[in-house]
Scaffold this active site. Structure first.
Site, mmCIF file in Angstrom:
data_model
loop_
_atom_site.group_PDB
_atom_site.id
_atom_site.type_symbol
_atom_site.label_atom_id
_atom_site.label_comp_id
_atom_site.label_asym_id
_atom_site.label_seq_id
_atom_site.Cartn_x
_atom_site.Cartn_y
_atom_site.Cartn_z
ATOM 1 N N ARG A 1 -4.598 2.939 -3.826
ATOM 2 C CA ARG A 1 -4.423 4.406 -5.051
ATOM 3 C C ARG A 1 -5.203 3.285 -6.043
ATOM 4 N NH1 ARG A 1 2.035 1.862 -5.003
ATOM 5 N NH2 ARG A 1 0.868 2.383 -2.802
ATOM 6 N N ASP B 1 -8.594 -3.568 6.339
ATOM 7 C CA ASP B 1 -7.080 -3.489 4.465
ATOM 8 C C ASP B 1 -6.610 -4.980 5.505
ATOM 9 O OD1 ASP B 1 -5.064 -3.950 3.082
ATOM 10 O OD2 ASP B 1 -4.259 -2.447 3.085
ATOM 11 N N LYS C 1 -0.385 -9.314 4.960
ATOM 12 C CA LYS C 1 0.156 -8.432 5.643
ATOM 13 C C LYS C 1 0.481 -8.961 7.595
ATOM 14 C CE LYS C 1 -1.675 -3.328 4.728
ATOM 15 N NZ LYS C 1 -0.685 -3.003 4.391
HETATM 16 N N1 BES Z 1 -3.481 1.075 3.843
HETATM 17 C C1 BES Z 1 -2.265 0.721 4.241
HETATM 18 C C2 BES Z 1 -1.018 1.814 4.526
HETATM 19 C C3 BES Z 1 -0.832 1.917 5.321
HETATM 20 C C4 BES Z 1 0.051 1.050 5.711
HETATM 21 C C5 BES Z 1 -1.582 2.495 6.233
HETATM 22 C C6 BES Z 1 0.789 1.133 7.395
HETATM 23 C C7 BES Z 1 -0.818 3.011 8.119
HETATM 24 C C8 BES Z 1 0.186 2.718 8.213
HETATM 25 C C9 BES Z 1 -2.203 -0.094 2.465
HETATM 26 O O1 BES Z 1 -3.166 0.333 1.649
HETATM 27 C C10 BES Z 1 -1.295 -0.552 2.100
HETATM 28 O O2 BES Z 1 -0.900 -1.470 2.537
HETATM 29 N N2 BES Z 1 0.021 0.378 1.367
HETATM 30 C C11 BES Z 1 1.489 -0.497 1.141
HETATM 31 C C12 BES Z 1 1.318 0.151 -0.151
HETATM 32 C C13 BES Z 1 2.810 -0.975 -0.782
HETATM 33 C C14 BES Z 1 2.765 -2.374 -0.973
HETATM 34 C C15 BES Z 1 3.641 -0.697 -1.769
HETATM 35 C C16 BES Z 1 3.029 -0.006 2.185
HETATM 36 O O3 BES Z 1 2.383 1.167 2.555
HETATM 37 O O4 BES Z 1 3.042 -0.993 2.557
HETATM 38 ZN ZN ZN Z 2 -4.837 0.246 2.766
HETATM 39 MN MN MN Z 3 -2.643 -2.042 1.955
#
Ligand code: BES
Ligand code: ZN
Ligand code: MN
Length: 498
Positions: A354, A273, A280
């Site tokens: 999601r 991801d 990110k």
């Molecule tokens: N895989 C990530 C969630 C995650 C983040 C897991 C850090 C472990 C450590 C997920 O896909 C994600 O990026 N979520 C975002 C959602 C936001 C954009 C609403 C997040 O948590 O920042």
């Molecule tokens: Zn993710």
């Molecule tokens: Mn993500």
């Protein structure tokens, strides 16, 4: 790691190492007392000298304990003399495993099942002991070119029982513990593998490998074309930015009656991801190889279920792809149509989990499931809220949530329930589609679950956010194998209840 049951006269039979517990204030467990008597007070002398204080998890290795047949004796501290709590018991077993391994003791006779643990029976202690010892010795070195330079460590543990009549209970519990441990090890291996090796196709191959090992499995793997024909527009939007083709894995374990409704486990399988176009930051981005930990835990749980030949039907569903930026990648503002027909405005491409899960949840309807549990490293917000100790638990069914909370207590792999009230749904409003894929900064774990709930209204459903529990950072960086213990315990409880 091998585990077995043994009923022997402690200290009077040959043994490479006997493990016994000692408490603070110079008290001894029954087995330690026996050795002390045989050795004419040798252990008591050591306690008096203060060589070991008896603090929980403290260890002391002894050689040539007089008048005994043991080559070695490992003393393990058990704290104050009173029934242990679950955590204390696990700590003792964990430190025992580490100490034996550190001293390169390949085989040991462990007398720790006699320790009293508040509210727990012998079966629980044996199962936990097996899981804890095996998990403590897990190593991931298959990508190091010079493997295993250290001498061999612990291979075999015999658990001593006081009475022959307990053998059956303990043997069964060890079998369960071994299955959980192997499921955890599989989940950890898959999650620890980097994104260039553990791709969506790799996960599909892994499911194939499992399916070949047990005739009770049925496997179906959908490719991009088949997903597109079905209308999985949300999942396919995420997969667009990657050269790795997505996969949709359906691994059914048929151990129950043909007419039994299945328990369905849905695991997020983002093999890397990057965030996509909503990319990110660079720091610690490597950790996003763990973003398929939900998928890994589904495969690990199914492996354990098959090994235990549980009389249940359990279906594993794994939507899997990469989330990368590309000229053809999905963009913020893009609107897609999910398998359910609901439209989604993708405001942030980093909220991809999601999107792949919602199509999987709709797909689940066809199984008329008993219950659906999805498992996902879904939100950073969950790490902030609960840290690494509890997985987030949300859902539409109080009984299912309660069963998971109970299984969490038994297994020591607990979830914590968060609210999923209607009020939070408002945050997902979109001016252009049925919903947005993000709900703003507030209550990020809850709004993510709110999103999923819109696709899971046809069956009892629970969502486990394992972003904080599936792996550890820092020095002990690596996958934990959670929530395999929780899920297997949940299924064992369903068998017991039937
Ligand atoms: N895989 C990530 C969630 C995650 C983040 C897991 C850090 C472990 C450590 C997920 O896909 C994600 O990026 N979520 C975002 C959602 C936001 C954009 C609403 C997040 O948590 O920042
Ligand atoms: Zn993710
Ligand atoms: Mn993500």
């Amino acid at each position: 790691m091998e585990f077995s049951v043994k009923h022997s006269r402690i200290g009077k039979e040959d043994s490479p190492c006997v493990v016994v517990g000692v408490y603070e204030n110079k008290q001894m467990s029954p087995a330690a007392g026996q050795l002390d008597k045989l050795s004419r007070g040798h252990l008591q002398n050591l306690l008096k000298q203060g060589d070991i204080k008896g603090k929980t998890g403290e260890t002391l290795l002894l050689h040539n304990v007089p008048w005994t047949q043991c080559q070695r004796v490992l003393l393990v501290g058990c704290g104050k003399h009173r029934p242990l709590d679950d955590r204390g018991f696990r700590k003792i077993l964990q430190e025992t495993a580490h100490a034996l391994n550190r001293h390169h003791i390949k085989e040991a006779d462990c007398c720790l099942l006699e320790l009293a643990v508040e509210g727990r029976d012998l079966g629980w202690k044996a199962r936990q002991a097996a899981i804890t010892v095996a998990a403590a010795l897990y190593r991931f070195d298959r990508l190091k070119s010079r493997k295993n330079r250290q001498p061999a460590g612990l291979r075999r543990v015999h658990f001593e029982i006081g009475e022959e009549s307990d053998a059956k209970t303990v043997r069964r519990a060890l079998r369960e513990g071994r299955a959980v441990a192997q499921g955890m090890a599989l989940a950890r291996d898959l999650a620890n593998l980097p994104g260039n090796i553990c791709t969506p196709s790799y996960l599909a191959d892994e499911a194939r490998r499992l399916a070949e090992g047990d005739a009770r499995y049925r496997l179906k793997i959908l490719d991009e074309k088949q997903m597109s024909r079905l209308g999985m527009g949300a999942l396919l939007a995420v997969a667009r930015g990657s050269r790795q083709p997505p996969r949709f894995i359906i691994l059914e374990y048929r151990g129950g009656q043909p007419q039994d409704a299945p328990y369905v486990l849905v695991g997020k399988g983002i093999t890397f991801d990057s965030g996509g176009i909503s990319i990110k930051p660079a720091a610690a981005m490597d950790e996003m190889k763990y973003d398929m930990s939900g998928a890994a835990s589904v495969l690990g749980t199914l492996a354990a279920v098959s090994q235990l030949r549980l009389p249940l039907n359990v279906t594993g569903i794994i939507p899997t792809c990469e989330n990368l930026p590309d000229g053809d990648a999905v963009k913020p503002g893009d609107i897609v149509t999910s398998l359910s027909g609901q439209t989604i405005e993708i405001l942030n491409t980093d909220a991809e989990g999601r999107l792949i899960l919602c199509d999987a949840l709709t797909y689940c309807e066809r199984f008329e499931p008993r219950a659906v549990i999805d498992i996902a490293t879904l939100t950073g917000a969950c790490v902030i809220a609960l840290g690494k100790h509890y997985s987030g638990l949300l859902g539409n069914d109080g009984e299912l949530a309660e069963q998971l909370v109970q299984a969490g207590k038994t297994s020591g792999d607990p979830p914590w329930r968060l609210p999923l009230d209607e009020e939070y749904q408002e945050q997902l409003k979109s001016n252009f589609a049925d919903m947005a894929n993000v709900g703003g900064r507030e209550a990020g774990t809850i709004t993510a679950a709110c999103f999923l709930s819109r696709f899971a209204d046809k069956y009892p459903w629970a969502h486990l956010d394992i972003a904080g529990t599936a792996w550890l950072g820092g020095q002990q960086k690596g996958a934990t194998g959670r929530p395999v213990p929780l899920l297997v315990q949940y299924l064992l409880d369903r068998v017991a209840e039937a």
